[in-house]
Design a protein around this motif. Structure first.
Motif, short mmCIF file in Angstrom:
data_model
loop_
_atom_site.label_atom_id
_atom_site.label_comp_id
_atom_site.label_asym_id
_atom_site.label_seq_id
_atom_site.Cartn_x
_atom_site.Cartn_y
_atom_site.Cartn_z
N SER A 132 -14.23 -39.67 10.23
CA SER A 132 -14.38 -38.37 10.87
C SER A 132 -14.64 -37.31 9.81
N THR A 133 -15.40 -36.32 10.20
CA THR A 133 -15.73 -35.23 9.28
C THR A 133 -14.57 -34.25 9.24
N VAL A 134 -14.10 -33.90 8.05
CA VAL A 134 -12.98 -32.97 7.90
C VAL A 134 -13.51 -31.56 7.89
N LYS A 135 -12.93 -30.74 8.73
CA LYS A 135 -13.36 -29.35 8.78
C LYS A 135 -12.15 -28.46 8.66
N ASN A 136 -12.35 -27.29 8.11
CA ASN A 136 -11.27 -26.33 7.97
C ASN A 136 -11.38 -25.32 9.10
N GLY A 137 -10.73 -25.60 10.23
CA GLY A 137 -10.74 -24.66 11.34
C GLY A 137 -12.02 -24.74 12.15
N SER A 138 -12.42 -23.56 12.67
CA SER A 138 -13.58 -23.47 13.54
C SER A 138 -14.81 -23.10 12.72
N ALA A 139 -15.95 -23.72 13.06
CA ALA A 139 -17.20 -23.40 12.38
C ALA A 139 -17.83 -22.14 12.95
N ILE A 140 -17.49 -21.78 14.20
CA ILE A 140 -18.13 -20.66 14.88
C ILE A 140 -17.25 -19.42 14.91
N PHE A 141 -15.96 -19.59 15.19
CA PHE A 141 -15.10 -18.44 15.44
C PHE A 141 -14.06 -18.27 14.33
N SER A 142 -13.79 -17.01 14.00
CA SER A 142 -12.71 -16.69 13.08
C SER A 142 -11.88 -15.57 13.70
N LYS A 194 -19.04 -16.05 13.90
CA LYS A 194 -19.55 -16.12 12.53
C LYS A 194 -21.05 -16.38 12.46
N THR A 195 -21.64 -16.92 13.53
CA THR A 195 -23.07 -17.24 13.49
C THR A 195 -23.93 -15.98 13.49
N LEU A 196 -23.35 -14.83 13.87
CA LEU A 196 -24.13 -13.58 13.85
C LEU A 196 -24.19 -12.98 12.46
N CYS A 197 -23.29 -13.41 11.57
CA CYS A 197 -23.18 -12.79 10.26
C CYS A 197 -23.75 -13.65 9.13
N GLY A 198 -23.95 -14.91 9.36
CA GLY A 198 -24.44 -15.76 8.28
C GLY A 198 -24.97 -17.08 8.82
N MET A 199 -25.43 -17.90 7.90
CA MET A 199 -25.99 -19.19 8.25
C MET A 199 -24.86 -20.18 8.53
N VAL A 200 -24.80 -20.69 9.75
CA VAL A 200 -23.79 -21.68 10.14
C VAL A 200 -24.52 -22.92 10.66
N SER A 201 -24.28 -24.06 10.02
CA SER A 201 -24.91 -25.31 10.44
C SER A 201 -24.02 -25.99 11.47
N LEU A 202 -24.52 -26.11 12.69
CA LEU A 202 -23.77 -26.74 13.77
C LEU A 202 -24.29 -28.16 14.00
N ARG A 203 -23.40 -29.11 13.87
CA ARG A 203 -23.77 -30.50 14.09
C ARG A 203 -22.84 -31.11 15.12
N PRO A 204 -23.30 -32.08 15.90
CA PRO A 204 -22.42 -32.72 16.89
C PRO A 204 -21.20 -33.33 16.22
N LEU A 205 -20.02 -33.07 16.78
CA LEU A 205 -18.78 -33.60 16.21
C LEU A 205 -18.61 -35.06 16.62
N GLY A 226 -26.46 -31.20 24.49
CA GLY A 226 -25.47 -31.92 25.28
C GLY A 226 -24.34 -32.47 24.45
N SER A 227 -23.95 -31.76 23.39
CA SER A 227 -22.92 -32.28 22.49
C SER A 227 -21.87 -31.23 22.20
N LEU A 228 -20.73 -31.69 21.69
CA LEU A 228 -19.64 -30.83 21.25
C LEU A 228 -19.92 -30.39 19.82
N VAL A 229 -20.02 -29.07 19.59
CA VAL A 229 -20.37 -28.58 18.26
C VAL A 229 -19.21 -27.88 17.57
N ASP A 230 -18.14 -27.55 18.32
CA ASP A 230 -17.00 -26.87 17.67
C ASP A 230 -15.76 -27.12 18.51
N CYS A 231 -14.63 -27.29 17.81
CA CYS A 231 -13.36 -27.54 18.49
C CYS A 231 -12.23 -27.13 17.56
#
Length: 893
Positions: A2-12, A637-648, A597-602
């Protein structure tokens, strides 16, 4: 893996709205430099600081690991007890000292000069040195005979501290010599409050029996007694502006005002708070009283009317019970409507708290409720379960409709007036039999603001006019559904109405004629639904925790999202309809990407989100949570900078994120460094060319090449009508050599007497581009001339192409080299638009000359052949894409 992420990729986390006070008493501070009073209130794990002048928030402290159990302040620091620890905050924000030593939870604090006195639940008193954090003195009391319940420092008593107990007695200690100076026998009732009066040696003592004792501790004499009939004394304060008035707080929210000269109750502030008065303080030498309570409210009262009565000057108020439904109200993303379990409907501003307003508590009889007050209103409505709002006609009539828990009648609300509206919408079919347990389950307002659609637990769906409140029909011959209706919505053009029911059916009706046109069977009972009007996508949350997306145009399920492990509480679409954000009882907030059709953030939260709402501008996500009184904002965060969203991945484990406004701001260097998977995308940089077989256009602005064929027209249009006039005082210019590249002329002092006739050889100077074309003809490398030519403007391009002809001092070989440069560009499949524009201008200027020279004609034929091949490639690719799009459209229809 599984890909390790620190929190949410979209929301802070951004901040919390609607949090002002809890069950702890506030602390009042005076800033000498500012000449202003500040009030500090505890809110969960942090505290807020407000200025008294406008009750505007000044600072929010960093959060502590546990909820604050006691708060105190002196001139420099704010002290907060949490568990067995005590933290000292500087500048209302940062922890500068931590005091460790208690073995039980701390519940009392008293700043004492350079020291701090703290009392824990095991009856241990510790006196700390503030700066060194060392223990100066420790006193242990016997819990049976003297359990400390209150502590204060009598004014002018050096090194003396007065302790009150649950047994009713008082003890005066000298904390410097660690001696008990005197024991007051007390009044056989627990001491709840000790407060210094404006008079020296006189102390106000509040008891659990509701009695207030004004005691002279110097001679141990009771000066006066008062009896409060509302229960124990929760707080005491004395006016210091010349009026002998004492204020006392009670557990039911009333405030008593006592005249110390006439020794009687002179006034009351009834229902000052809906819960216990936890703190009240008169400002020094001012007729202002600050109160706070566990009802999440701060109020400032002013005593400027005859008779000593106080009136409410300003306040900050949130929900006293957790919000159940939140929605952004208008397109500005500035106002959030929130309905709470306390029965109120409130509006919170995302900009400033002064724009907050309460629309009040629902009542069947507004006039009677205004006369008797909310607490004594017998026609008070239950809490709002769900509501809908529209701003299209809110200036003309009510724009909000709400349904209440277990209640048949739906109410309208007026946002601009800030009160309940004019209509109580109740179907006539139940007038004869009101004993039926039928209640409204879902509501919706059309985009025009004219009609309200109300769904009932009996399966009926009714339409009402928002202006008149008149019934305008119902769906179905008798009922719309066989069971309770779980959701209802109307599209943006008032053409279709969609409803879902507990009978596992989704039905689409014509809005105007009420005719059923489509029925769809759902695999499980639906819990709720949400329609995105712009895209026509309907999200349906089922009882098996799966979300289905129905396309209203094709009337087919186009997406299914599974992954939640608990009941889905609420859903919201992003403004563009690309994301669906869902909240569940499994404490996750998930973002689903509809196109892929995928989950991009959780991510996980400590308390499950009850309601969600995405702002119309897409900059905020608002959420309310179980047992939480606030509305929490998350920034996109996607409005302020480049955020790469990939299916989880399927085995993705989300991390817990603390709620906004309750987490300290930490430097990124202090955060744990999480190694990203090698497949995790870094910042994407687009290559110059995606694939060699594709045709790539240049990134040069259109103005640099689109007008090359019309330069003569532009020059003619821009030609000045009158010749330029030489100014009288012309500035001095250094002489330059004529030519394409401006160069300064070096003065020749040796030949001053020679003729001033200009030599034609000077005009035939070669440009840098001309020289690079000559070199490229030999080494067959055209990268440098192409790069240089792309930097030229339209006029410079025309000049360079004109001087290539032999008539202007050029050469046929250079013209041949230019055609080869065009050929090399076409071969590379890059800068396709530039090559076309340059070639068109070249042919326009030198068409006759090309026909006269065989080498130029041969090279032009080669370029023509390459153009045909390039266009054939482009045409083939376009045809393929058109075929694929046509096939997809036919498959969907």
């Amino acid at each position: 893996m599984s890909t390790v992420k620190n929190g949410s990729a979209i929301f802070s986390g951004f901040r919390a709205l609607g949090l002002y006070s809890n069950h702890l008493a506030h602390v009042l501070r005076f800033h000498k430099k500012h000449g202003e009073f500040y009030v500090v209130t505890a809110v969960g794990q942090c505290f807020h600081t407000y200025n008294v002048k406008k009750l505007g928030i000044v600072a929010v402290s960093n959060s502590l690991p546990e909820d604050i159990s006691c708060i105190a302040a002196d001139r420099m620091l704010v002290y907060a007890a949490h568990g067995k620890l005590i933290s000292a905050f500087a500048k209302n924000k940062e922890v500068v000292h931590t005091y460790i030593g208690h073995e039980a939870d701390v519940h009392l604090l008293l700043p004492f000069g350079d020291h701090l006195i703290s009392v824990d639940r095991e009856n241990v008193v510790i006196i700390w040195d503030v700066e060194s954090e060392d223990t100066y003195l420790q006193i242990s009391f016997d819990k049976v005979s003297f359990e400390v319940s209150a502590v204060m420092h009598p004014s002018t008593y050096i090194n003396k501290v007065l302790f009150g107990s649950n047994q009713g007695s008082l003890q005066l200690w000298n904390v410097k010599s660690n001696k008990l100076l005197y024991t007051f026998p007390g009044w056989a009732s627990a001491v709840t409050v000790l407060q210094q009066t404006p008079a020296v040696d006189v102390v106000g003592v509040g008891l659990a029996t509701g009695q207030i004792i004004i005691q002279n501790i110097k001679i141990d004499e009771t000066l006066m007694k008062f009896q409060q009939d509302w229960g124990p004394i929760t707080a005491l304060s004395f006016r210091t502006d010349g009026h002998p008035i004492m204020a006392s707080g009670s557990p039911i929210g009333h405030i008593g005002l006592w005249d110390l000269e006439e020794k009687k109750l002179v006034s009351q502030l009834r229902d000052a708070h809906t819960t216990a008065i936890t703190g009240l303080t008169f400002l020094h030498s001012e007729p202002l009283l600050i109160t706070n309570g566990a009802d999440n409210a701060i109020r400032v009262w002013i005593f400027d009317v005859a008779g000593g009565d106080g009136r409410l000057l300003r306040h900050r108020m949130g929900h006293s019970a957790p919000p159940t439904k939140i929605r952004f109200h208008d397109q500005s993303s500035m106002h959030i409507l929130s309905a709470g379990q306390d029965g109120t409907l409130q509006s919170f501003s995302t900009v400033h708290e002064r724009f907050n307003k309460s629309l009040g508590h629902g009542s069947l009889n507004k006039a009677r409720a205004k006369k008797k007050g909310v607490a004594h209103d017998t026609a008070k409505l239950p809490a709002i379960v769900t509501f809908a709002s529209e701003t299209a006609r809110q200036s003309d009539w009510d724009g909000i409709i709400a349904c209440h828990r277990g209640f048949l009648v739906a109410t309208t609300w007026n946002y601009q007036k800030g009160s309940i509206g004019a209509h109580k919408l109740e179907p006539e079919r139940f007038n004869r039999n009101r004993a039926l347990s039928v209640h409204a389950t879902a509501v919706h307002i059309t985009s025009c603001g004219n009609f309200a659609v109300i769904a009932l637990s009996s399966g009926h769906i009714d339409v009402y006019n928002m202006q008149s409140g008149l019934h305008r029909g119902h769906y179905g011959e008798d009922k719309a559904h066989a069971g309770p209706v779980r959701g209802v919505a109307v599209d943006g053009l008032n053409q279709l109405t969609v409803s879902i029911g507990a009978d596992h059916l989704l039905k689409i009706w014509k809005f105007k004629s009420k005719e059923l046109i489509h029925t769809h069977s759902l695999p499980n009972a639906p819990a709720c639904s949400l329609l995105h009007r712009d895209s026509g996508m309907l999200a349906i949350a089922l009882d098996d925790f799966v979300v289905n997306i129905l396309d209203m145009e094709t009337r087919r399920i186009v997406r299914k999202f599974s992954g939640h492990r608990g009941q889905i509480n609420d859903m919201t679409f992003s403004p563009d309809g690309r994301w669906l954000i869902t909240a569940s009882m499994d404490c996750t907030i998930r973002t689903w990407d509809l196109p892929s059709g995928s989950l991009v953030d959780c991510f996980l939260v400590d308390a499950a989100a009850v309601s969600l709402s995405m702002s119309p501008t897409g900059n905020f996500l608002a959420s309310s949570h179980v047992d939480g009184l606030g509305v929490y904002l998350w920034s996109n965060k996607t409005l302020c900078g480049m955020v790469s969203l990939r299916p989880l991945p399927a085995d993705y484990e989300p991390t817990v994120i603390m709620l906004p406004g309750t987490c300290p701001v930490q430097d990124t260097e202090e955060d744990d460094v999480v190694e990203l998977d090698s497949s995790e995308m870094a910042e994407y940089i687009s290559p110059e060319q995606l694939a060699e077989q594709l045709i790539t256009l240049s990134l040069i602005p259109d103005s640099r090449w689109k007008n090359l064929l019309h330069l003569d027209v532009i020059k003619k249009r821009n030609k000045p009508k009158a010749p330029p006039k030489l100014p009288k005082a012309a500035p001095f210019f250094i002489p330059t050599i004529p030519g394409l590249v401006p160069q300064f002329a070096v003065p020749d002092t040796t030949n001053e007497g020679q003729s001033k006739v200009v030599s034609l050889g000077v005009l035939s100077q070669k440009s840098t581009f001309y020289i690079q074309l000559e070199d490229a003809l030999e080494n067959n490398s055209y990268e440098k001339p192409v790069k240089l030519f792309k930097e030229f403007g339209p006029s410079a391009v025309e000049t360079e192409l004109r001087v290539m002809s032999p008539e202007m001092g050029g050469d046929v070989k250079v013209m041949q080299s230019f055609l080869k440069m065009i050929s090399s560009i076409l071969k590379s499949n890059r800068d396709f638009d530039l090559a076309q524009a340059w070639l068109a201008l070249f042919l326009k200027l030198h068409l006759r000359l090309i026909a006269e020279h065989s080498e130029l004609l041969e090279e032009a034929e080669n370029v023509s052949q390459q153009l045909k091949e390039a266009w054939l490639t482009v045409e083939t690719l376009l045809n393929q894409n058109i075929c694929v799009l046509t096939y997809i459209k036919s498959a969907l229809l």
